[in-house]
Structures are given as structure tokens and as C-alpha cells.
Design a protein around this motif. Structure first.
Motif, PDB file in Angstrom:
ATOM      1  N   ASP A   1      -3.215   5.638   1.106  1.00  0.00           N
ATOM      2  CA  ASP A   1      -4.356   4.865   1.608  1.00  0.00           C
ATOM      3  C   ASP A   1      -4.261   4.677   3.113  1.00  0.00           C
ATOM      4  O   ASP A   1      -5.227   4.301   3.763  1.00  0.00           O
ATOM      5  N   TYR A   2      -3.051   4.899   3.646  1.00  0.00           N
ATOM      6  CA  TYR A   2      -2.837   4.689   5.080  1.00  0.00           C
ATOM      7  C   TYR A   2      -2.072   5.858   5.697  1.00  0.00           C
ATOM      8  O   TYR A   2      -1.187   6.429   5.062  1.00  0.00           O
ATOM      9  N   VAL A   3      -2.414   6.184   6.939  1.00  0.00           N
ATOM     10  CA  VAL A   3      -1.607   7.102   7.736  1.00  0.00           C
ATOM     11  C   VAL A   3      -1.005   6.280   8.857  1.00  0.00           C
ATOM     12  O   VAL A   3      -1.726   5.582   9.573  1.00  0.00           O
ATOM     13  N   ILE A   4       0.306   6.363   8.991  1.00  0.00           N
ATOM     14  CA  ILE A   4       0.990   5.587  10.015  1.00  0.00           C
ATOM     15  C   ILE A   4       1.582   6.551  11.034  1.00  0.00           C
ATOM     16  O   ILE A   4       2.081   7.621  10.676  1.00  0.00           O
TER      17      ILE A   4
ATOM     18  N   GLN B   1     -15.475  12.681   7.427  1.00  0.00           N
ATOM     19  CA  GLN B   1     -15.384  13.285   6.094  1.00  0.00           C
ATOM     20  C   GLN B   1     -15.695  12.268   4.998  1.00  0.00           C
ATOM     21  O   GLN B   1     -15.715  12.617   3.823  1.00  0.00           O
ATOM     22  N   GLY B   2     -15.865  11.012   5.395  1.00  0.00           N
ATOM     23  CA  GLY B   2     -16.164   9.972   4.411  1.00  0.00           C
ATOM     24  C   GLY B   2     -14.951   9.562   3.595  1.00  0.00           C
ATOM     25  O   GLY B   2     -15.090   9.021   2.501  1.00  0.00           O
ATOM     26  N   LYS B   3     -13.779   9.847   4.103  1.00  0.00           N
ATOM     27  CA  LYS B   3     -12.562   9.489   3.359  1.00  0.00           C
ATOM     28  C   LYS B   3     -12.145   8.067   3.712  1.00  0.00           C
ATOM     29  O   LYS B   3     -12.142   7.676   4.872  1.00  0.00           O
ATOM     30  N   ASN B   4     -11.770   7.338   2.691  1.00  0.00           N
ATOM     31  CA  ASN B   4     -11.423   5.937   2.886  1.00  0.00           C
ATOM     32  C   ASN B   4      -9.910   5.790   3.121  1.00  0.00           C
ATOM     33  O   ASN B   4      -9.213   5.177   2.339  1.00  0.00           O
ATOM     34  N   ILE B   5      -9.434   6.428   4.176  1.00  0.00           N
ATOM     35  CA  ILE B   5      -8.014   6.344   4.512  1.00  0.00           C
ATOM     36  C   ILE B   5      -7.931   5.720   5.897  1.00  0.00           C
ATOM     37  O   ILE B   5      -8.652   6.140   6.804  1.00  0.00           O
TER      38      ILE B   5
ATOM     39  N   GLY C   1       0.804  -1.208   0.000  1.00  0.00           N
ATOM     40  CA  GLY C   1       0.000   0.000   0.000  1.00  0.00           C
ATOM     41  C   GLY C   1       0.840   1.262   0.000  1.00  0.00           C
ATOM     42  O   GLY C   1       2.054   1.227   0.185  1.00  0.00           O
ATOM     43  N   ARG C   2       0.121   2.381  -0.217  1.00  0.00           N
ATOM     44  CA  ARG C   2       0.763   3.689  -0.233  1.00  0.00           C
ATOM     45  C   ARG C   2       0.421   4.341   1.105  1.00  0.00           C
ATOM     46  O   ARG C   2      -0.748   4.414   1.494  1.00  0.00           O
ATOM     47  N   ALA C   3       1.464   4.782   1.802  1.00  0.00           N
ATOM     48  CA  ALA C   3       1.215   5.312   3.147  1.00  0.00           C
ATOM     49  C   ALA C   3       1.987   6.595   3.376  1.00  0.00           C
ATOM     50  O   ALA C   3       3.008   6.865   2.732  1.00  0.00           O
ATOM     51  N   THR C   4       1.467   7.401   4.308  1.00  0.00           N
ATOM     52  CA  THR C   4       2.195   8.590   4.733  1.00  0.00           C
ATOM     53  C   THR C   4       2.399   8.475   6.227  1.00  0.00           C
ATOM     54  O   THR C   4       1.663   7.763   6.910  1.00  0.00           O
TER      55      THR C   4
END
Lengths: 239, 231, 471
Positions: free
Chosen positions: A202-205, A222-226, A129-132
């Protein structure tokens, strides 16, 4: 090395999987892990509210629980800072000052412990996945933990790490601040969510489940799929 | 009354200082940064070149970023020609100056009526001058600043009131940094400092409206610095 | 129950935090500053070492303040400057009013001074019948709009060119231009007249140099240079904490102030003043007065824990990085000094009880401490203020709540029991969530609430230990 775990109260109650992940990783690395069952809370909510007497009472209990530990590892930059940075302030001028300093010195935030103390940056994790990464302020500025989680994340196979712009800005949680000044807290969190969304992740770590609780609450509204995940959860995913 | 107010305040200070404060240290988590000994600030501050040429280049770079005009001119004749060009181009009618050997050669007989600020003058007249030509105490390579004083450079107002300030500097006046400038002032004026010492770093500027840079807010809109390479 | 100041703060903060346009405007304004600040920091060979050295300069000066102050004053007086000692704001106002009256002053021109804002000098001078003009462009704009500065360094950063044009048209009958350059030139033309008319110039002080008794003023526009060159009297108002030891100290502090304050490597004009017009000088004021202001500073000096707050060089860097300031804006604080330094300092200047809420209105992120060029422990001082506030005026309900918290957290069995009860009660929360009865409304209005895990870590560990260690 015998590792003593400090699992902060809200991780114990809301996010036990973070503690479970920490145990899995440390045991996989071949370390004996101990969890003193009498532990509760570090006392930070009272401390930050200015009620130092009440905080000290709770902290006394923590000192009793942890005084004989060899090293204390906690999956929270904030609670780690409470023990290492604020206990000495809290106990200054009291008979337990030296003990408070000693407990503080042997306390490590989880990623800091892996990288600085164990010299481990690759735990053999896989995560697609893509993460920040969100820097919790206490870990970043009180403990000086910045590169360690990134070093660990860079070794995770399948994970793409993208930095936020602007980086290092508070998410607005701030403990009781989040409910004492909910509008400011929310405004700060919205700014953070915008930075997160800007990365396309897609992810916050993070190292702090408390920041993540706030961010996840906002993102969900906010309805965000993160999805928000603790570093330990990511590292333990494939174990 | 004033005496008692003074003693009372000093008394409060002495009382307050009876308890020692913790010395400044590293913030938690950050590595300690030992400070150098008193006054030894050079290793902390921006680096400055060792030679005159390097320092000159550095001054030029700073001046450009500051939107000041800077030129190295070979001699006073060339400086005079440059001032003459400015006077013609901007159609100066009046020019502020003062008695100084360098300024006698540059600027005072170029056409515009000179106003001398080293003798009693009318500030309204100074306000009407299109430009001022002055000397300086020093140029600072590290910052691109011009150092002027009220005693050495024609008073307080000449370098701030007219819209174009032209500075003539001699080769040896180029100094590396502020520390060198303070050493010069100490040596030159000792216990008798001028009443005003000013580091001018670029033309007058403001960013008060939408953080957009505008030159000539209250002081000079243009700053020209001519550095004499030779005599 | 809550003092008025806290209620106002909260109301205003709630309104502005939701104002998206305001938020974006401030963020945009500070974006350019950040880039330039970082560029200037990078010019330093050792910025962190410079911070430590700067902190040590201020530490040394403050911890021997009596000695340096006497030295400073001795040099000033020997050059014919008059030094006045003001214990508080009222004394300072009286001194300056007396000077204006004694000298038959009519017009007064001012260059930017936050200390004069602190003592509400303009109001006092106007009430005394004097006309006062702020000459710094930003200060002049907010003066025309009859509002306080929004930021200690950028007083008009909240305003858009259209709003500035509007007030210039109304108050100065100016032509309807909106270009920043054209607007600046309108102010320049007006001010030129004022500078020539004014009898008295009032300035602040950025640094006082003990070594030679000179005051240092930092500015970009040249308005302070004019304020101190043209009028026949110059009055400089200086907080006693502004002292440094030597001119060499300025070689470090001036570039740091410029870097932290505005992202410049040196501010446009850095000027030292040491007296009135001296023998052999052709212009400058006939009289030079320095008013030394205490106004709570010695009280803060007596607080060894927070003495470093007096290190402050008013660069405004802590405001610029503060996420609270960025979201609520400068006026919301209701104080002279905004942002983290204001939240820490104001309780000392104006009373803890009325201003403690500012210390609570922080997420304690520590960005202020990290950026402060003179290493003031700002974020921790917010915690100290909270502790002091609780000690001075124990908050009844909070105390009660935390008494319960404390008892529960000291007794693991109670903690287990409490959290188990919470699990049973959790479904009830769903019934009230989103309604006025929701006890967690402060959270759930804008955020989803987390749910207690079915099984705590503690419970998991008990099972885990059984499977891994049979003992």
C-alpha cells in the motif's frame, strides 16, 4: 552533537513534512538540531546539466552556509551524494577543493546518519501497513546506503516490508532527464510501478522525495491507490 | 609508409601519456578491494580442489554442466573400447587423427578410414569426417576446458571441423586452473609458441536465437573427453 | 538547431519506449542472463577483488601502452606475422582492401568483430567487389536483414524465431522451420561451404598479449576457430587498447569476460593466435596480418579523466543492466557501441557535438558503473561529457535559465521571493494543464504534477524555533 540540517529545495517547497519529520525524530533522540536559514539548493540541477560553472556558484553558497557545521544531515540520497561525491569533483583544482572535501566528509544521508553514526535502528515508530522500499540510485550507488533504511523499517511496529522484483532498478526520474526524455523516463517509471504493484504494497518508501514525486505522479495517473512516503515520514508517524 | 604510421601512432601514445591518469579505486560508497600482487589471481578466482581426485570431480561437474561427455577410463584399452563404441553407434565412415603414440593405440584401426592432419590434407575431406580423435595439452579442472595447440594436437582444424571431437587425456594432464595451463605452455614452448593455442570449453554452442542454447553451431556438436587413470 | 542524430535518437526512443511488446521481449531475454551472471559471479572467491585487479591490469597496460605495444609487435613480427598501423577507420579499410586485392581474394569470411563494425569494413569490402560473410550466427542474421547489430554481444537479441525463419526463407530459400536448433543448422550448412571457399578470414581481437605477441579471441560457436583455420589469409583487426601484459592476465580476464558478458564461467572457445602456419604445423593460414587501429583511441588516451574508458573489454554487461538500453533498444542509439559504454565512447570516436545527446539520455542511475568488470566510471563520465559539451558549445537557452537559477540560489532572499511568487502563480497552472500551452507538459503528459506545499519547511522552522527556543 550539534546536527546541521540540509533540507533540499524541493523538500522545502513541495514536501516540507519530510523535513519536519526529520527534526521530530532527531529531537526525540535528544539531539540539538540547527537549520541555517540561508540555505537554498545544492546545485545539482545545473551540475547534471553540464553547467558546472553555474553549479559551482550555487555550491559556493552551500559551502559558505555549511562550512562550520559539525555534521550535516540531509533527507535525500541524491543531494547527499551531490555534497559528498560531486562537490570534490566540482571544486577539483580550485582553492576551495579542501573545503568541498571537508563538507562532503561530514555530510550524511538521514538513514545512514541514524544507523551508522548514531547507532540507532529503532526510533520507537509505529506504522500500520504493507510497504515496499525503493532504493534511490544515488543513495544506493554513490553513498552505498542499502541496509540502513531497511534496518530502520524492520523495527517499525506494524509495518510489513516486502522487497520488489527486480530490486534496485532506477525509477526513471533522473532530474532534468525526466523532462528532457519524458518517454524513456515514463517507460522506466512504468516498469517500476509494475514491480511496486507486484508486491501488493500500500506504500512505497524511499530516501528520496524526488523519486517519489515521479512515482506518485505515475501511480496517481494510473489510478493506483498506492501512497509514496519518505522514510522520515514513516518513522515520525507515531511521534 | 608503414614505418612512419607506426612512429606516428607511438608518438601520439607517448604524448597522450604525459598526463597521469588517476589509478582505479573503489567507487564512492563501496569498500575498497585491495587487489593481490601481480599474477596472484588464485585467491580471487573460483576455488579448485587440492588433490587430483577433487580436481577430477570438479572437471566432471563442469563437463556435465557444459554438456560434454566425460569419463575416467582405467587404461588405453578401455579408452579404445569407448571410442570403438562411439564409432559403431554413430556409424563413422571417416575419422580424423594424426601420428601420436596414444592415438596409434586408440582409434586409427577401428574401421573408419583415417585422415591424417599432420601431413598435407584436403580440408574438404576433413569436413566429411564424422569425428576426430585427438590428444590434448591439458584439461583444466576449474573451468572444464580442454587445452589444445596447433603443434601438439594435430593442427588447427581437426578439433573444430568434424562434428564429434573425442579427446584422450593422460592422468598427469589434469591441471587445476588457467594459470597452471599458462605455466605449462611457457615451460613447454618458451619462445617458440605454436601459432594456435585453444581452450575448448564444452561443445560448440550458440544462444543467438531467442537466447535458447543450441549445440553444434559451427564446431563440434559433441565433445567427448576420456581421461586415462593409468597407463 | 539540434543536430540530426539527436532528433533521430529522440524520435526513435520515444517510439520504442512506448512499445510494450519490445520492452517485454528485451526484459525477458535479459532475465536468463541475469540469473546465470549472478551464478558465475558467486563462483568467484572474490568478485569485487577481481574487478579491482582487472582494472589495475588494464590501468597498467594503458598507462605504458607504448612499451607494451612495441613488445607485442616485436614478438608478432618475429614469428612472421605482419603488423599494420592504422591511424583511422579509412586507413584500416585501405590496408585490408589492399591485402584482399594483392592476394586475389574473392570470398571473405568474418568472425564477429565490433571493431570492424566501427570502421564499416563490410560496406568497404563489398564496394571493393568482395563477397563478405559474417559467420557468427547472430551477426549473419542481422547481415541478411541488412541491419546493424542490436547489441555488442547479442547482435540478434531483438528478433523472434519467426522473423529469423522469414529472412532465411527469403535469402537462403530455406524450408519454413522455426525451431532454434533447426534454424541454427540451416546457418551451419550454409557457412560450412563459405568456410571452405573463403580465401581470407577476418577476425577481431579480444586481447593482445604483450608478453608473447599473441592475440586472444573469445567465442562460443567455433566460427572464429574456423575463420582462422581454413582460409589462406587471416587478418585480425585490433583496437590498440586491447592489450594486456601477460597470459596470466588472461587467467583473470577471460573468466571475467565470460561472466559479465554472457553468464558463463568461460566462453566456449578462448584461442590465442601468434602467427601464420609455422614450421612443423600442417594447417592454418599462410599469412597472418594484425591491423592495429587508433581511430580516436589516442585522443581518448590523452584525456586522463576518461582514460579508463579504454579499459573496456566489450562484455556488454553495462548494456544489460542499463534501464535506458532496456527501454529504447540497441538500434535507437545509432552507434556501433550501444548502451552506457556507447554513450560515453561515441563522442570521443565521432564527435561530442553530434553525440552528446546520448550522455544526457541517462538517469545517471550508476548500474553500469556498478556492474562493469573493469571498473570504468561510466555514470560519472556521462556527467563529464555533459560538462565538456557545455564548455565546447554553450547551449544558449539552458545557460540563460541556469543563470537565473544560479542567481536565485545564491541569494536566499531571492529564493524565498521566487518560491512565494510560484505559490501565487500555481493556480494558473491548473488552467493550462493538459493543454498544449502547459509549460510542464513534458512532465504532466504522463504524470500528475506535485503541488507546492502551503507552507515551506523554512516557514515551519521559523515558527518551530520560536516555540522550542525562546532566545
Amino acid at each position: 552533537m550539534k546536527i546541521t540540517l540540509f533540507i533540499p529545495c524541493f523538500i522545502d517547497q513541495f514536501y516540507p513534512q519530510v523535513g519536519v519529520s526529520v527534526v521530530k525524530i532527531l529531537e526525540k533522540l535528544g539531539h540539538a538540531v540547527e537549520y541555517p536559514e540561508a540555505q537554498t539548493c545544492c546545485g545539482q540541477p545545473a551540475f547534471n546539466s553540464g553547467l558546472w560553472d553555474e553549479a559551482r556558484a550555487v555550491a559556493e553558497h552551500a559551502l559558505d552556509v555549511f562550512q562550520s557545521a559539525e555534521v550535516i544531515v540531509t533527507p535525500s540520497g541524491s543531494c547527499g551524494a551531490m555534497l559528498r561525491v560531486f562537490y570534490p569533483q566540482l571544486f577539483a583544482g580550485t582553492p576551495r577543493y579542501d573545503l568541498a572535501c571537508a563538507v562532503g566528509r561530514k555530510t550524511f544521508e538521514f538513514s545512514e546518519f541514524l544507523v551508522r553514526r548514531l547507532g540507532v535502528t529503532d526510533v520507537g515508530a509505529e506504522f500500520k501497513g504493507r510497504a515496499t522500499f525503493h532504493d534511490g540510485c544515488h543513495g544506493l550507488r554513490e553513498l552505498g546506503v542499502k541496509d540502513e533504511p531497511r534496518q530502520l523499517l524492520r523495527q517499525v511496529r506494524g509495518l510489513e516490508l516486502v522487497e520488489m522484483d527486480p530490486p534496485e532498478v532506477c525509477c526513471g526520474f533522473g532530474g532534468t532527464f525526466a523532462v528532457k526524455f519524458p518517454m524513456i523516463s515514463t517507460a522506466m517509471g512504468e516498469g517500476k510501478c509494475q514491480a511496486i504493484a507486484g508486491t501488493g504494497a500500500d506504500y512505497v518508501i524511499s530516501l528520496d522525495s524526488s523519486c517519489l514525486m515521479h512515482l506518485q505522479g505515475l501511480l496517481a495517473r494510473q489510478g493506483k491507490n498506492i501512497r509514496c512516503l519518505h522514510l522520515a515520514e514513516v518513522l515520525a508517524q507515531s511521534l | 609508409m608503414n614505418h612512419s604510421a607506426r612512429e606516428a601512432m607511438l608518438g601520439r601514445i607517448r604524448e597522450a601519456l604525459k598526463i597521469k591518469a588517476p589509478p582505479p579505486g573503489p567507487h564512492a560508497g563501496a569498500a575498497p578491494h585491495p587487489a593481490p600482487r601481480d599474477g596472484e589471481f588464485r585467491p580471487l578466482l573460483p576455488a579448485v580442489g587440492a588433490t587430483w581426485e577433487e580436481q577430477c570431480r570438479q572437471f566432471a561437474r563442469n563437463a556435465e554442466l557444459l554438456k560434454a561427455a566425460f569419463q575416467v577410463v582405467p587404461n588405453t584399452a578401455a579408452a579404445r573400447a569407448e571410442v570403438e563404441r562411439i564409432v559403431r553407434e554413430e556409424q563413422w565412415q571417416r575419422l580424423a587423427t594424426y601420428d601420436h603414440p596414444l592415438l596409434r593405440e586408440i582409434g586409427q584401426d577401428l574401421g573408419p578410414t583415417p585422415l591424417f592432419t599432420d601431413r598435407p590434407y584436403d580440408k574438404a575431406e576433413l569436413e566429411k569426417c564424422e569425428g576426430a580423435v585427438t590428444t590434448c595439452e591439458a584439461l583444466i579442472a576449474q573451468t572444464g576446458s580442454v587445452l589444445v595447440t596447433s603443434r601438439g594436437c594435430g593442427g588447427r582444424a581437426i578439433s573444430i571441423l568434424p562434428p564429434h571431437h573425442v579427446v584422450i587425456a593422460r592422468r598427469e594432464q589434469l591441471l587445476p586452473d588457467l594459470l597452471a595451463a599458462f605455466a605449462l605452455l611457457r615451460q613447454k614452448y618458451g619462445a617458440h609458441y605454436p601459432s594456435m593455442i585453444s581452450f575448448i570449453t564444452g561443445p560448440s554452442r550458440t544462444g543467438d536465437i531467442e537466447r535458447i542454447l543450441v549445440l553444434g553451431a559451427h564446431g563440434p556438436k559433441r565433445l567427448t573427453i576420456l581421461l586415462l587413470e593409468g597407463k | 538547431m539540434s543536430p540530426n542524430t539527436a532528433v533521430q535518437f529522440k524520435a526513435q526512443a520515444t517510439r520504442l519506449a512506448a512499445d510494450l511488446e519490445h520492452r517485454q521481449w528485451i526484459f525477458k531475454a535479459l532475465r536468463g542472463y541475469e540469473a546465470k551472471r549472478d551464478e558465475c559471479k558467486a563462483r568467484f572467491q572474490n568478485w569485487e577483488g577481481a574487478r579491482q585487479a582487472a582494472a589495475e591490469i588494464k590501468y597498467d597496460t594503458l598507462n605504458h601502452l607504448d612499451r607494451y605495444l612495441e613488445q607485442f609487435v616485436h614478438h608478432l613480427e618475429s614469428r612472421g606475422a605482419r603488423v599494420h598501423w592504422a591511424a583511422d577507420a579509412r586507413a584500416a579499410r585501405e590496408i585490408i582492401l589492399d591485402l584482399a586485392r594483392q592476394n586475389q581474394v574473392r570470398f571473405i569470411i568474418k568472425s564477429k568483430s565490433m571493431t570492424s563494425e566501427e570502421i564499416h569494413l563490410n560496406e568497404a569490402l563489398e564496394a571493393g567487389g568482395f563477397e563478405v560473410f559474417e559467420s557468427d550466427l547472430g551477426e549473419y542474421i542481422v547481415q541478411l536483414r541488412q541491419e546493424p547489430p542490436y547489441h555488442i554481444v547479442f547482435p540478434a537479441m531483438h528478433l523472434k524465431r519467426g522473423q529469423i525463419s522469414e529472412v532465411f526463407q527469403q535469402k537462403l530459400q530455406a524450408e519454413p522451420v522455426t525451431d532454434p536448433e533447426a534454424l541454427t543448422m540451416i546457418a551451419r550448412r550454409v557457412m560450412r561451404q563459405k568456410f571452405c571457399q573463403a580465401d581470407m578470414g577476418i577476425s577481431g581481437v579480444n586481447f593482445g598479449v604483450a608478453e608473447n605477441g599473441m592475440i586472444s579471441i573469445t567465442e562460443n560457436e567455433g566460427n572464429a576457430r574456423l575463420t582462422t583455420a581454413l582460409p589462406r589469409i587471416h587478418v585480425a583487426l585490433m583496437g590498440i587498447e586491447k592489450l594486456v601484459r601477460t597470459m596470466d592476465d588472461l587467467a583473470l580476464l577471460l573468466p571475467m569476460l565470460a561472466t559479465a558478458g554472457a553468464g558463463q564461467w568461460l566462453t566456449g572457445y578462448n584461442t590465442l593466435y601468434g602467427g601464420p602456419r609455422l614450421a612443423g604445423e600442417s594447417d592454418g593460414p599462410e599469412q597472418f596480418h594484425v591491423v592495429l587501429l587508433d581511430n580516436g583511441r589516442t585522443r581518448l588516451l590523452a584525456d586522463a579523466e576518461q582514460r579508463d574508458v579504454l579499459h573496456c573489454i566489450r562484455c556488454g554487461a553495462c548494456l544489460n543492466v542499463c534501464p535506458i538500453f532496456r527501454n529504447v533498444g540497441g538500434h535507437t542509439y545509432g552507434t556501433t557501441y550501444q548502451g552506457p559504454i556507447g554513450s560515453v565512447l561515441t563522442p570521443h570516436l565521432r564527435g561530442l557535438r553530434e553525440w552528446k545527446h546520448l550522455s544526457y539520455a541517462s538517469s545517471l542511475c550508476g548500474a553500469c558503473t556498478e556492474t562493469c568488470p573493469v571498473k570504468i566510471d561510466l555514470a560519472h563520465h556521462l556527467l563529464h561529457n555533459r560538462r565538456n559539451a557545455v564548455q565546447a558549445h554553450p547551449p544558449f537557452f539552458e545557460r540563460l535559465a541556469f543563470a537565473g537559477f544560479q542567481v536565485m540560489m545564491r541569494h536566499p532572499a531571492l529564493y524565498r521571493l521566487g518560491t512565494t511568487l510560484a505559490r501565487w502563480l500555481q493556480p494558473l497552472h491548473g488552467l493550462v494543464q493538459g493543454t498544449a500551452l502547459d509549460p510542464a507538459r513534458a512532465w504532466t503528459r504522463s504524470r500528475e504534477a506535485p503541488r507546492l506545499a502551503r507552507e515551506s519547511f523554512h516557514a515551519w522552522w521559523k515558527k518551530h524555533r520560536r516555540t522550542t527556543s525562546p532566545s
